[in-house]
Design a protein around this motif. Structure first.
Motif, PDB file in Angstrom:
ATOM      1  N   GLY A  52      57.045  31.288  37.330  1.00 39.29           N
ATOM      2  CA  GLY A  52      56.988  32.652  36.799  1.00 39.29           C
ATOM      3  C   GLY A  52      56.073  32.786  35.606  1.00 39.29           C
ATOM      4  N   SER A  53      55.926  31.709  34.826  1.00 40.60           N
ATOM      5  CA  SER A  53      55.076  31.781  33.640  1.00 40.60           C
ATOM      6  C   SER A  53      53.598  31.822  33.996  1.00 40.60           C
ATOM      7  CB  SER A  53      55.365  30.600  32.706  1.00 40.60           C
ATOM      8  OG  SER A  53      54.933  29.397  33.293  1.00 40.60           O
ATOM      9  N   TYR A  54      53.227  31.492  35.228  1.00 42.40           N
ATOM     10  CA  TYR A  54      51.834  31.521  35.657  1.00 42.40           C
ATOM     11  C   TYR A  54      51.422  32.868  36.247  1.00 42.40           C
ATOM     12  CZ  TYR A  54      51.530  26.530  34.856  1.00 42.40           C
ATOM     13  OH  TYR A  54      51.530  25.300  34.283  1.00 42.40           O
ATOM     14  N   ALA A  55      52.294  33.861  36.248  1.00 46.79           N
ATOM     15  CA  ALA A  55      51.936  35.178  36.765  1.00 46.79           C
ATOM     16  C   ALA A  55      50.786  35.730  35.921  1.00 46.79           C
ATOM     17  CB  ALA A  55      53.134  36.111  36.718  1.00 46.79           C
ATOM     18  N   GLN A  56      49.763  36.211  36.562  1.00 45.80           N
ATOM     19  CA  GLN A  56      48.573  36.659  35.859  1.00 45.80           C
ATOM     20  C   GLN A  56      48.809  37.972  35.149  1.00 45.80           C
ATOM     21  OE1 GLN A  56      45.140  37.445  38.306  1.00 45.80           O
ATOM     22  NE2 GLN A  56      43.758  37.253  36.580  1.00 45.80           N
ATOM     23  N   LYS A  57      48.462  38.029  33.877  1.00 47.67           N
ATOM     24  CA  LYS A  57      48.498  39.263  33.112  1.00 47.67           C
ATOM     25  C   LYS A  57      47.115  39.892  33.223  1.00 47.67           C
ATOM     26  CE  LYS A  57      49.759  41.134  28.625  1.00 47.67           C
ATOM     27  NZ  LYS A  57      48.647  41.958  28.242  1.00 47.67           N
ATOM     28  N   ILE A  58      47.074  41.139  33.598  1.00 49.74           N
ATOM     29  CA  ILE A  58      45.794  41.816  33.785  1.00 49.74           C
ATOM     30  C   ILE A  58      45.625  42.849  32.685  1.00 49.74           C
ATOM     31  CG2 ILE A  58      44.461  43.322  35.306  1.00 49.74           C
ATOM     32  CD1 ILE A  58      45.889  41.930  37.656  1.00 49.74           C
ATOM     33  N   ASN A  59      44.505  42.761  31.982  1.00 51.03           N
ATOM     34  CA  ASN A  59      44.169  43.724  30.936  1.00 51.03           C
ATOM     35  C   ASN A  59      43.186  44.738  31.487  1.00 51.03           C
ATOM     36  OD1 ASN A  59      45.639  42.437  28.782  1.00 51.03           O
ATOM     37  ND2 ASN A  59      44.084  40.840  28.860  1.00 51.03           N
ATOM     38  N   GLN A  60      43.386  45.995  31.142  1.00 49.40           N
ATOM     39  CA  GLN A  60      42.522  47.057  31.642  1.00 49.40           C
ATOM     40  C   GLN A  60      41.057  46.806  31.281  1.00 49.40           C
ATOM     41  OE1 GLN A  60      43.997  51.015  31.333  1.00 49.40           O
ATOM     42  NE2 GLN A  60      41.968  51.920  31.209  1.00 49.40           N
ATOM     43  N   GLU A  61      40.805  46.244  30.113  1.00 48.82           N
ATOM     44  CA  GLU A  61      39.436  45.985  29.687  1.00 48.82           C
ATOM     45  C   GLU A  61      38.693  45.065  30.662  1.00 48.82           C
ATOM     46  OE1 GLU A  61      42.125  45.409  27.585  1.00 48.82           O
ATOM     47  OE2 GLU A  61      41.954  47.381  26.647  1.00 48.82           O
ATOM     48  N   ASP A  62      39.421  44.208  31.333  1.00 49.44           N
ATOM     49  CA  ASP A  62      38.801  43.279  32.282  1.00 49.44           C
ATOM     50  C   ASP A  62      38.337  43.968  33.568  1.00 49.44           C
ATOM     51  OD1 ASP A  62      39.307  41.227  30.475  1.00 49.44           O
ATOM     52  OD2 ASP A  62      41.249  40.760  31.390  1.00 49.44           O
ATOM     53  N   LEU A  63      38.729  45.213  33.749  1.00 50.54           N
ATOM     54  CA  LEU A  63      38.370  45.948  34.962  1.00 50.54           C
ATOM     55  C   LEU A  63      37.057  46.709  34.830  1.00 50.54           C
ATOM     56  CD1 LEU A  63      41.922  47.364  35.718  1.00 50.54           C
ATOM     57  CD2 LEU A  63      40.730  45.593  37.016  1.00 50.54           C
ATOM     58  N   TYR A  64      36.583  46.903  33.593  1.00 51.67           N
ATOM     59  CA  TYR A  64      35.371  47.684  33.361  1.00 51.67           C
ATOM     60  C   TYR A  64      34.155  46.917  33.862  1.00 51.67           C
ATOM     61  CZ  TYR A  64      38.476  49.974  29.956  1.00 51.67           C
ATOM     62  OH  TYR A  64      39.516  50.599  29.339  1.00 51.67           O
ATOM     63  N   ALA A  65      33.712  47.239  35.047  1.00 51.19           N
ATOM     64  CA  ALA A  65      32.563  46.558  35.653  1.00 51.19           C
ATOM     65  C   ALA A  65      32.173  47.298  36.920  1.00 51.19           C
ATOM     66  CB  ALA A  65      32.918  45.107  35.985  1.00 51.19           C
ATOM     67  N   ILE A  66      31.073  46.850  37.499  1.00 51.28           N
ATOM     68  CA  ILE A  66      30.683  47.310  38.829  1.00 51.28           C
ATOM     69  C   ILE A  66      31.116  46.217  39.790  1.00 51.28           C
ATOM     70  CG2 ILE A  66      28.796  47.979  40.360  1.00 51.28           C
ATOM     71  CD1 ILE A  66      27.267  48.882  37.842  1.00 51.28           C
ATOM     72  N   TRP A  67      32.009  46.570  40.710  1.00 51.43           N
ATOM     73  CA  TRP A  67      32.595  45.616  41.663  1.00 51.43           C
ATOM     74  C   TRP A  67      31.964  45.839  43.028  1.00 51.43           C
ATOM     75  CZ3 TRP A  67      35.421  41.929  39.577  1.00 51.43           C
ATOM     76  CH2 TRP A  67      36.007  42.171  38.330  1.00 51.43           C
ATOM     77  N   HIS A  68      31.240  44.838  43.504  1.00 53.91           N
ATOM     78  CA  HIS A  68      30.557  44.912  44.809  1.00 53.91           C
ATOM     79  C   HIS A  68      31.434  44.276  45.882  1.00 53.91           C
ATOM     80  CE1 HIS A  68      26.733  46.132  42.998  1.00 53.91           C
ATOM     81  NE2 HIS A  68      27.098  45.354  41.997  1.00 53.91           N
ATOM     82  N   LEU A  69      31.546  44.963  47.007  1.00 53.13           N
ATOM     83  CA  LEU A  69      32.308  44.420  48.133  1.00 53.13           C
ATOM     84  C   LEU A  69      31.672  43.112  48.596  1.00 53.13           C
ATOM     85  CD1 LEU A  69      34.546  44.693  50.271  1.00 53.13           C
ATOM     86  CD2 LEU A  69      32.936  46.067  51.618  1.00 53.13           C
TER      87      LEU A  69
END
Length: 128
Positions: free
Chosen positions: A15-32
Motif C-alpha cells: 500500500g505504501s507504493y501507491a503512486q501519488k499524482i500531482n496535478q503539476e505533473d500533468l501539464y504537458a503535451i501527451w502524444h498517443l
C-alpha cells in the motif's frame, strides 16, 4: 499469529507504493503512443498517428483525436486519480490514470468502448 502479522506487514508495504499524482505533473503535451490489453501492445491506426492531448496550467486543454481538433476545460481529481475533460460543446470524457512519470502516462477511458484498453501517452514535456 505470525502469519497474520506477516500478512499485515506485506499489505502495508504494498500500500505504501501507491503512486501519488500531482496535478503539476500533468501539464504537458501527451502524444498517443500505443494501446495495450492483458496480452499485447498495439500501435494506433494511421488516423490516430498524430493524436495528442495538451493539458494546460490554466485548466484548459487542446486535443487532436483522429485528425479532429477539440478544446475545452479539464479538472483533476487527486483522490480518484482521474481527469475529466469537458469540451466547449459540453461533452464530458473521463479517464483514470494508472501510471504517470515525466515521460509517460497510462490511462483507461471511462467508456464501454475503451474500458478494456490501456492507453499509453508519451510527453513532449513542455510544461505549458
Amino acid at each position: 499469529m505470525k502469519k497474520l502479522s506477516l500478512l499485515v506487514v506485506m499489505l502495508c508495504t504494498v500500500g505504501s507504493y501507491a503512486q501519488k499524482i500531482n496535478q503539476e505533473d500533468l501539464y504537458a503535451i501527451w502524444h498517443l503512443d500505443k494501446y495495450s490489453d492483458d496480452e499485447s501492445y498495439y500501435f494506433p491506426p494511421k488516423k490516430e498517428a498524430e493524436d495528442y492531448l495538451s493539458l494546460n496550467r490554466d485548466g484548459t486543454y487542446v486535443s487532436v483525436s483522429e485528425g479532429k481538433q477539440g478544446d475545452g476545460t479539464w479538472i483533476f481529481n487527486a483522490n480518484g486519480k482521474y481527469i475529466e475533460l469537458e469540451s466547449k460543446a459540453g461533452k464530458k470524457e473521463k479517464f483514470h490514470i494508472h501510471f504517470l512519470s515525466g515521460k509517460s502516462m497510462v490511462v483507461t477511458y471511462d467508456t464501454d468502448e475503451y474500458r478494456i484498453w490501456e492507453v499509453h501517452y508519451v510527453s513532449s514535456n513542455t510544461g505549458n
